[in-house]
Design a protein around this motif. Sequence first.
Motif, short mmCIF file in Angstrom:
data_model
loop_
_atom_site.label_atom_id
_atom_site.label_comp_id
_atom_site.label_asym_id
_atom_site.label_seq_id
_atom_site.Cartn_x
_atom_site.Cartn_y
_atom_site.Cartn_z
N TYR A 14 42.21 33.39 32.73
CA TYR A 14 40.34 32.59 32.69
C TYR A 14 41.14 31.12 31.90
N GLU A 15 41.74 31.27 30.49
CA GLU A 15 42.33 30.34 29.82
C GLU A 15 43.35 28.78 30.16
N MET A 16 44.76 30.04 31.02
CA MET A 16 45.46 29.31 31.56
C MET A 16 44.86 28.74 32.97
N ILE A 17 44.02 29.07 33.93
CA ILE A 17 43.26 29.23 35.07
C ILE A 17 42.81 27.43 34.78
N LYS A 18 41.43 27.20 33.61
CA LYS A 18 40.25 27.03 32.51
C LYS A 18 41.29 25.52 32.04
N TYR A 26 44.73 21.45 39.83
CA TYR A 26 43.67 21.32 41.49
C TYR A 26 42.86 20.21 41.53
N THR A 27 42.97 19.78 42.97
CA THR A 27 42.28 18.85 43.14
C THR A 27 40.51 19.45 43.02
N LYS A 28 39.26 18.66 42.82
CA LYS A 28 38.06 19.63 43.09
C LYS A 28 38.07 20.90 44.56
N ASN A 29 37.43 21.29 44.90
CA ASN A 29 36.78 22.34 45.97
C ASN A 29 38.47 22.47 46.79
N GLU A 30 39.59 23.01 45.69
CA GLU A 30 40.36 23.28 46.25
C GLU A 30 40.54 25.10 46.19
N LYS A 31 41.15 25.38 46.69
CA LYS A 31 40.87 26.58 46.89
C LYS A 31 41.66 27.88 45.82
N LEU A 32 41.19 28.30 45.24
CA LEU A 32 42.12 29.30 44.05
C LEU A 32 42.87 30.57 45.30
N PRO A 33 44.19 31.02 45.00
CA PRO A 33 43.98 32.32 45.28
C PRO A 33 43.65 33.10 45.24
N SER A 34 43.84 34.00 46.90
CA SER A 34 42.84 35.53 47.08
C SER A 34 43.01 36.05 45.38
N ILE A 35 41.91 37.52 45.46
CA ILE A 35 42.43 38.30 44.11
C ILE A 35 43.43 39.16 44.28
N ARG A 36 44.09 39.61 45.45
CA ARG A 36 44.95 40.23 45.89
C ARG A 36 45.92 39.93 45.27
N ASN A 37 46.42 38.47 46.15
CA ASN A 37 47.59 37.58 45.90
C ASN A 37 47.97 37.52 44.27
N LEU A 38 46.63 36.69 43.82
CA LEU A 38 47.01 36.58 43.07
C LEU A 38 47.05 37.73 41.59
N VAL A 47 41.37 44.49 39.97
CA VAL A 47 39.67 44.30 39.27
C VAL A 47 39.67 43.00 37.73
N THR A 48 41.40 42.90 37.21
CA THR A 48 41.36 41.49 36.14
C THR A 48 41.07 40.61 36.35
N ILE A 49 41.84 40.06 38.01
CA ILE A 49 41.87 39.26 38.34
C ILE A 49 39.69 38.59 38.65
N VAL A 50 39.26 39.44 39.48
CA VAL A 50 37.62 39.99 39.95
C VAL A 50 36.60 38.75 38.57
N LYS A 51 37.25 39.85 37.51
CA LYS A 51 36.80 39.62 35.65
C LYS A 51 36.15 38.02 35.34
N THR A 52 38.05 37.90 35.80
CA THR A 52 38.58 36.27 34.99
C THR A 52 38.23 35.35 36.36
N TYR A 53 37.34 35.86 37.71
CA TYR A 53 36.79 34.20 38.86
C TYR A 53 35.78 34.95 38.17
#
Length: 463
Positions: A14-18, A26-38, A47-53
């Motif tokens: 979370y901290e890193m993406i934030k 990132y540009t605004k409205n840019e799509k982040l990687p899918s849960i599975r890929n990240l 589940v960790t990425i779900v919680k992050t997002y």
Amino acid sequence: MKLNSQQPLYLQIYEMIKQDIIENKYTKNEKLPSIRNLAKKLGVNNVTIVKTYDTLEKDLYVYKKRGSGVYVNNLNIRKNFLEEEIIMENFQYGRLEVNCKINFANSNPNGNYFPIKKFKDCINYVIDRDQEKIFAYEDPKGYIELRNTISKHLETEKIIVPPKYIQIISGAQQGIDLITKSLIHFGDKVIIENPSYSGAITSFKRGGAKVIDIPLLKDGIDLDILNNILIKEKISYLYLMTNFQNPTGISYSKKNKLKILALAKKYNFYIIEDDSSSDLYYKNKPFSLKSMDTNEKVIYIKSYSRIFMPGLRLGFLIAPKDKLKYISFTKYHTDISTPGLIQRAFEHYLNSPLWEIHTKKLRIIYKKKFEVAYNLLKKIDHLELFAIPQGGLYFWVKLENITSEALFLKALQKKVGILPGSIFKLNEKSEGWVRLCFADVEIEEIKKGLKILKESVEKLHKL
Ligand SMILES: Cc1ncc(COP(=O)(O)O)c(C=O)c1O
């Protein structure tokens, strides 16, 4: 990305993406990687990425599109949102603390109405008279002469109660709290009006009660619904404001009052009557449920905050003998007693002609304000009054096709404060309702403030 084992993984990600979002990586409205890929890339669980997002979304750094993915939010939108949230937090106690020039949110009476000089004389008088007794512990039930004087005053209101059944309290809020702590058990069912006073809702909920709300009609709580509930469920308490209710301003009809008393007897529940505003009648002095209570089913709470000075923290409570002993016990173990100096000085004031002069003056002031406000409110389109109050300090209004929060924010830009209805609702939803209170707004300000509200409603309606 380097992850360590000291902190939960989802928080580190979370901290890193934030940080990347804040640094515009990132540009605004840019799509982040899918849960599975990240998850795969970082070698963590999905589940960790779900919680992050989820956490990023809660903090408004990203937004989700159903079936599509997670996108970076516009940081300006986030900033505006947070500002709104901060403002919203300011009225969570039913008080608006932000800087408004015209404050229809505040139910604190205007300080100009406080009889400070006269009350100062009373304080000096009782200090000379009672000396050190003033600064000792006061009787936990309350200063006996104050209870005697209150008992005499109550006779004029057709409430016959000996002083020993009166408990002095530090304001009505304390009365509600003492009742909750001493009488309401976990899981007890307590019925309240919808809408109701927020301090009571919070107290009952916090005390573990199962709170049920019943819609309020123009002459009191909906009796059909009350009847249906009573047939099916054991109800312990019913909390009502029978005169000039907060927030609607309505009063119960005599018929309604009698019916409720009969139901209390039949189904064996108690009524908590919060009578905080009944002195503020515009024309006819109203009577309480307590004055008609022949079966000892009413616990009566009265505050001197509205009619005198809220900072004194003074009121009283009357309860049937078997209930009062628990309440008095709890009062003792809460704050031992309401300060003796305040009680004695107030008793001196209450027992003199000053009381009648003061209360009469306030009634005239509030009636005038009511008339000015009512005549202007009638002329605002897209806004409907729930009822025409016969006393008190409030208007409860319904907005047409505008949310209460939108009007709240619009008005606040012009430094006019109002209270969205969510505060008074068990479900915490405003549903287009707003409370306007004129306790602290003078006539010229009422005129200016309602003009601003009218313009704000019109602008919002055009959007
Ligand atoms: C209906 C009602 N009860 C109780 C209170 C609490 O007031 P106090 O504790 O000052 O008497 C308020 C304050 O707004 C109120 O509106």
